[in-house]
Structure formats: C-alpha cells, structure tokens
Design a protein around this motif. Structure first.
Motif, short mmCIF file in Angstrom:
data_model
loop_
_atom_site.label_atom_id
_atom_site.label_comp_id
_atom_site.label_asym_id
_atom_site.label_seq_id
_atom_site.Cartn_x
_atom_site.Cartn_y
_atom_site.Cartn_z
N PRO A 87 30.97 79.33 -43.15
CA PRO A 87 31.04 80.44 -44.62
C PRO A 87 30.18 82.07 -43.64
O PRO A 87 29.44 82.03 -42.82
CB PRO A 87 30.04 80.39 -45.74
CG PRO A 87 29.91 78.64 -46.00
CD PRO A 87 29.85 78.61 -44.04
N LYS A 92 24.83 81.77 -47.13
CA LYS A 92 26.01 80.58 -47.91
C LYS A 92 25.83 79.47 -46.62
O LYS A 92 25.97 78.35 -46.51
CB LYS A 92 27.56 81.40 -48.25
CG LYS A 92 27.35 81.76 -49.19
CD LYS A 92 28.63 82.09 -50.12
CE LYS A 92 29.92 81.33 -50.29
NZ LYS A 92 31.26 82.16 -50.34
N CYS A 96 25.14 75.93 -46.74
CA CYS A 96 26.47 75.42 -46.11
C CYS A 96 26.09 74.22 -45.09
O CYS A 96 25.80 72.90 -44.71
CB CYS A 96 27.52 75.87 -45.61
SG CYS A 96 29.42 75.09 -44.51
N CYS A 145 25.97 73.46 -55.88
CA CYS A 145 27.22 74.59 -54.55
C CYS A 145 27.82 75.47 -55.79
O CYS A 145 28.56 76.10 -55.40
CB CYS A 145 28.15 73.83 -53.49
SG CYS A 145 26.38 73.38 -52.50
N TYR A 149 28.99 78.95 -56.49
CA TYR A 149 29.85 79.52 -56.01
C TYR A 149 30.95 79.81 -56.43
O TYR A 149 32.29 80.47 -56.15
CB TYR A 149 29.81 79.02 -53.99
CG TYR A 149 28.47 79.66 -53.32
CD1 TYR A 149 27.95 80.20 -52.95
CD2 TYR A 149 27.73 77.72 -52.90
CE1 TYR A 149 26.12 80.60 -52.63
CE2 TYR A 149 26.67 77.90 -52.52
CZ TYR A 149 26.00 78.63 -51.82
OH TYR A 149 24.39 79.20 -51.15
N PHE A 155 31.60 76.02 -51.66
CA PHE A 155 31.27 77.16 -51.26
C PHE A 155 32.25 78.67 -51.44
O PHE A 155 32.61 78.88 -50.81
CB PHE A 155 30.94 77.99 -49.37
CG PHE A 155 29.10 76.47 -49.39
CD1 PHE A 155 28.34 77.79 -49.55
CD2 PHE A 155 29.56 75.31 -48.91
CE1 PHE A 155 26.94 76.34 -49.49
CE2 PHE A 155 28.19 74.26 -48.86
CZ PHE A 155 27.03 74.98 -49.09
#
Length: 217
Positions: A87, A92, A96, A145, A149, A155
């Motif tokens: 990302p 993020k 991740c 997650c 997001y 994400f």
C-alpha cells in the motif's frame, strides 16, 4: 523473451510457489514459470518441510536471484513502485507488512493439519484443537483488516497480504472450515481473483500421479 523467471514447484500443493507467483502477477512483472520436475527430490523436500524459504519460489531477474517470499515481495515493490504490492499509505503499508510477516513465520499447526490441495474437498473434516486456534487468528486478522480498510481485499485493493493469505483461503474451502460471514466472503473474493483462477486451472491440469505426501497430520 520474458523479463524474468520464477521457479515454482507443483501448483496443486505448493502454497509458497502460489504466493510468489501471485506477487509477480500483482507487480505486473513479465515472467515465465520454470517448474521443478515433479520427480525431483528437492521439490518433495520443499513440500514436506512446509518451508517458506527452502527452494521455491525463486525469482531470477537481470542476473539477480531472490528467494523467500517476503524478499521477493520487497524486491518487486522496489522494482515496480507503482504496483499494488505494498500500500502507498505508510500506516497501511506497515500493517500490511506485519500481517504478511505473521503468515510467513507462523501458523504451523494450520499448515500441517490442512496442507494445500486444490483438487481435493473434504466435507465435514474435523480440525484438531491446535489448528483451530490458528484458524481463529487468521479470521481475526481478516476481520480487522476488512473493517479498517473497507474490503473487498485486506487493504482495500489487492496487496502482498492477499497473496500471503490466498493459499489459506483455499485450505479453508478444501477442508470445509466453518467461518464467520465476513471471512467467508473474503475467501470468495480471493477465489474469483483472476490470477487465482488462472493458477487453479493450471493446478487442475497437472498430472495426478504425484504421490500423497507422507506427513502426519
């Protein structure tokens, strides 16, 4: 001639090969597959050891060799900075990397009890207690997650995290694992990812004479 080569093993069984392959697809890398022969003892060793970094996947590009799935991901993110491998937002991106690293180094009970087998389906499979704890943790990561997001991927857009957890989604379907609705929806999203559909079609086209893995589950 392709820009790079990715060495992989059996598509039906090798979750690490799948992860590396998905990452190359995410990066938009022009690559060709180099399959380790099915009777090569090293391929069997890689599968039996359930290792993230034993032999495959291995990426060869411009005279550089990169092995270990996370190393391949970082190399691709540097090589293709505009790709979705990582990302763009720093928060993020850190998250991740963290959930991808957890998959890379953990969940041994899940891997041992529910080995990847794309051609199989075991309705009513009984999951032992140790593996269930891993399943619960994976589902918790997914829910966190997806809530943070917005989905449909971990994400928002496809990323390293989805490549790392995609083989787990196939295991949950193979072994008929009961999931909460959010996690089940995520599995469905992964399975209709065009790159996943391409890999699974390749797995189903492989010869079936490969011996069953002689590990204790």
């Amino acid at each position: 001639m392709a820009e790079a080569q990715l060495t992989i093993s059996n598509k039906n069984y090798s979750s690490w090969s799948l992860r590396g392959w998905l990452l190359c697809k995410l990066a938009g890398l022009d690559f060709e597959e180099v399959a380790v022969p099915i009777d090569d003892p090293s391929m069997r060793a890689e599968l039996l050891l359930l290792s993230p970094s034993f032999l495959v996947p291995c990426l060869s590009h411009n005279g550089i060799k990169v092995w270990d799935t996370l190393s391949i991901a970082e190399y691709l993110a540097e090589l293709k900075p505009n790709s979705p491998v990582l990302p763009k937002d720093v928060k993020k991106r850190a998250h991740c990397r963290s959930v991808a690293g957890e998959m890379h180094s953990g969940f041994y009970n899940l891997r041992s009890a529910l080995p990847m087998n794309l051609r199989a389906h075991y309705p009513g499979f009984k999951v032992f207690h140790g593996a269930q704890a891993d399943i619960d943790r994976v589902a918790a990561i997914w829910r966190e997650c997806l809530a943070a997001y917005g989905g449909p991927y971990l994400f928002g857009e496809l990323s390293l995290a989805d490549a790392m957890y995609a083989p787990v989604a196939t295991r949950f379907l193979t072994y008929d694992v009961t999931l909460d609705p959010v996690s089940a929806d995520y599995c469905r999203s992964i399975m209709v990812w065009p790159a996943m559909e391409e890999w699974i079609a390749g797995a189903k086209a492989e010869p079936e004479e490969f011996e069953e893995l002689d590990v204790e589950f």
